[in-house]
Design an enzyme around this catalytic site. Structure first.
Site, PDB file in Angstrom:
ATOM      1  N   GLY A  19      26.319  32.029  44.513  1.00  0.00           N
ATOM      2  CA  GLY A  19      25.840  33.369  44.969  1.00  0.00           C
ATOM      3  C   GLY A  19      26.566  34.339  44.570  1.00  0.00           C
ATOM      4  O   GLY A  19      26.697  35.536  44.769  1.00  0.00           O
ATOM      5  N   SER A  20      27.624  34.291  43.536  1.00  0.00           N
ATOM      6  CA  SER A  20      28.184  35.273  42.998  1.00  0.00           C
ATOM      7  C   SER A  20      27.443  36.488  42.240  1.00  0.00           C
ATOM      8  O   SER A  20      27.782  37.711  42.305  1.00  0.00           O
ATOM      9  CB  SER A  20      29.401  34.870  41.725  1.00  0.00           C
ATOM     10  OG  SER A  20      28.767  34.521  40.600  1.00  0.00           O
ATOM     11  N   LEU A  97      18.348  27.263  40.594  1.00  0.00           N
ATOM     12  CA  LEU A  97      18.247  26.137  39.732  1.00  0.00           C
ATOM     13  C   LEU A  97      16.850  25.341  39.582  1.00  0.00           C
ATOM     14  O   LEU A  97      16.836  24.264  39.213  1.00  0.00           O
ATOM     15  CB  LEU A  97      19.519  25.140  39.919  1.00  0.00           C
ATOM     16  CG  LEU A  97      20.763  25.996  39.557  1.00  0.00           C
ATOM     17  CD1 LEU A  97      21.764  24.777  40.013  1.00  0.00           C
ATOM     18  CD2 LEU A  97      20.942  26.379  38.232  1.00  0.00           C
ATOM     19  N   HIS A 116      20.568  34.868  32.671  1.00  0.00           N
ATOM     20  CA  HIS A 116      20.795  33.390  32.033  1.00  0.00           C
ATOM     21  C   HIS A 116      22.335  33.703  31.336  1.00  0.00           C
ATOM     22  O   HIS A 116      22.568  34.640  30.556  1.00  0.00           O
ATOM     23  CB  HIS A 116      19.839  33.217  30.948  1.00  0.00           C
ATOM     24  CG  HIS A 116      19.939  31.996  30.351  1.00  0.00           C
ATOM     25  ND1 HIS A 116      19.602  30.544  30.814  1.00  0.00           N
ATOM     26  CD2 HIS A 116      20.227  31.794  29.077  1.00  0.00           C
ATOM     27  CE1 HIS A 116      19.787  29.852  30.137  1.00  0.00           C
ATOM     28  NE2 HIS A 116      20.246  30.320  29.026  1.00  0.00           N
ATOM     29  N   ASP A 157      12.958  31.092  30.698  1.00  0.00           N
ATOM     30  CA  ASP A 157      13.661  31.681  29.799  1.00  0.00           C
ATOM     31  C   ASP A 157      13.148  32.274  28.425  1.00  0.00           C
ATOM     32  O   ASP A 157      13.799  32.523  27.570  1.00  0.00           O
ATOM     33  CB  ASP A 157      14.584  30.527  29.286  1.00  0.00           C
ATOM     34  CG  ASP A 157      15.710  30.027  30.288  1.00  0.00           C
ATOM     35  OD1 ASP A 157      16.162  28.981  30.195  1.00  0.00           O
ATOM     36  OD2 ASP A 157      15.741  30.640  31.304  1.00  0.00           O
TER      37      ASP A 157
HETATM   38  C1  GRF Z   1      26.211  30.238  36.708  1.00  0.00           C
HETATM   39  O1  GRF Z   1      26.235  29.285  35.837  1.00  0.00           O
HETATM   40  C2  GRF Z   1      25.599  31.503  36.177  1.00  0.00           C
HETATM   41  O2  GRF Z   1      26.182  31.508  34.888  1.00  0.00           O
HETATM   42  C3  GRF Z   1      24.270  31.381  36.380  1.00  0.00           C
HETATM   43  O3  GRF Z   1      24.075  30.565  37.580  1.00  0.00           O
HETATM   44  C4  GRF Z   1      25.414  29.797  37.876  1.00  0.00           C
HETATM   45  C5  GRF Z   1      25.735  30.134  39.340  1.00  0.00           C
HETATM   46  O4  GRF Z   1      25.609  31.620  39.708  1.00  0.00           O
HETATM   47  N1  GRF Z   1      23.483  32.580  36.137  1.00  0.00           N
HETATM   48  P1  GRF Z   1      25.928  32.202  40.907  1.00  0.00           P
HETATM   49  O5  GRF Z   1      27.407  32.187  41.151  1.00  0.00           O
HETATM   50  O6  GRF Z   1      25.503  31.158  42.203  1.00  0.00           O
HETATM   51  O7  GRF Z   1      25.567  33.462  40.983  1.00  0.00           O
END
Ligand code: GRF
Length: 213
Positions: A19-20, A97, A116, A157
């Site tokens: 979740g960053s 995902l 992406h 995509d």
């Molecule tokens: C990472 O590979 C990012 O590049 C893609 O999703 C994956 C996890 O991102 N967008 P997050 O830290 O869960 O947002």
């Protein structure tokens, strides 16, 4: 530019992991940089840190496990139903995902976006997620990579590109180094792109997106 009189756009964020990217949207919202209210975070995976981030910021969250459904349409219908139930204006995929059935992007035309970790249309499509992307970029010998925010359509995509930023691929890069450099750019361009959409500044003509004002 923020128009105080306009109501905030209600945003639902779909996540599957750390979740960053969700955090970058939360930070932009809380700092008043983008006119949104995150109405809900939905994860298809229990116990991921993205849900702790939502909890910490008082954002309602739910878990809709893809394993609990017989097929993609059942799972997608559950995601769609929850998104509509909470009054979603904009649906954001952030490290989500799973591919959703076409009925989801069709219910949010030009109002569903994704981040992406490559410069689409390169290194996108089937199997191109997470470290698979960076591995393919390194193997290709490309000198640049980057991140893309795009509209989600029925073809994964493939939707109109809203925002991109490049990063160099350095000679001694491994997947981790490149992934980290791209992720930092993701955290910058996703809130910017969501802000433009929330401010109704996107002019989408076929595959091309222009910015109003
Ligand atoms: C990472 O590979 C990012 O590049 C893609 O999703 C994956 C996890 O991102 N967008 P997050 O830290 O869960 O947002």
């Amino acid at each position: 530019m923020k128009n105080e009189s306009k109501p905030l756009k209600r945003v639902t964020v779909l996540v599957s992991g750390g979740g960053s990217n969700l955090q970058s949207l939360i930070d932009a919202m809380e700092e008043g940089r983008i006119p949104i209210e995150i109405a809900r975070v939905i994860s298809n995976v229990p116990g991921v840190y993205a849900l702790e981030r939502a909890e910490k910021h008082g954002i309602p969250w739910s878990i809709i496990r893809h394993q609990d459904f017989d097929d993609l349409h059942g799972f997608s219908a559950a995601i769609l139903e929850e998104s509509i139930r909470v009054g979603t204006d904009i649906l954001c995929l952030a490290g989500f995902l799973r591919i959703l059935a076409p009925e989801v992007p069709m219910a949010f035309p030009n109002r569903m976006i994704n981040i992406h970790p490559s410069l689409l249309p390169s290194f996108g499509g089937k199997g191109m997620y997470g470290h698979h992307v960076h591995r393919a970029v390194l193997a290709s010998g490309a000198k640049f990579s980057g991140a893309t925010v795009h509209v989600v359509t029925e073809v994964p995509d493939d939707g109109p590109i809203i925002h991109q930023q490049i990063v160099p691929v350095l000679p001694d890069d491994d997947e981790e180094a490149l992934a980290a450099r791209v992720l930092a750019v993701e955290h910058k361009i996703y809130p910017e792109a969501l802000g433009w959409l929330a401010e109704d500044r996107l002019i989408i003509e076929g595959q091309r997106v222009k910015l109003r004002g």
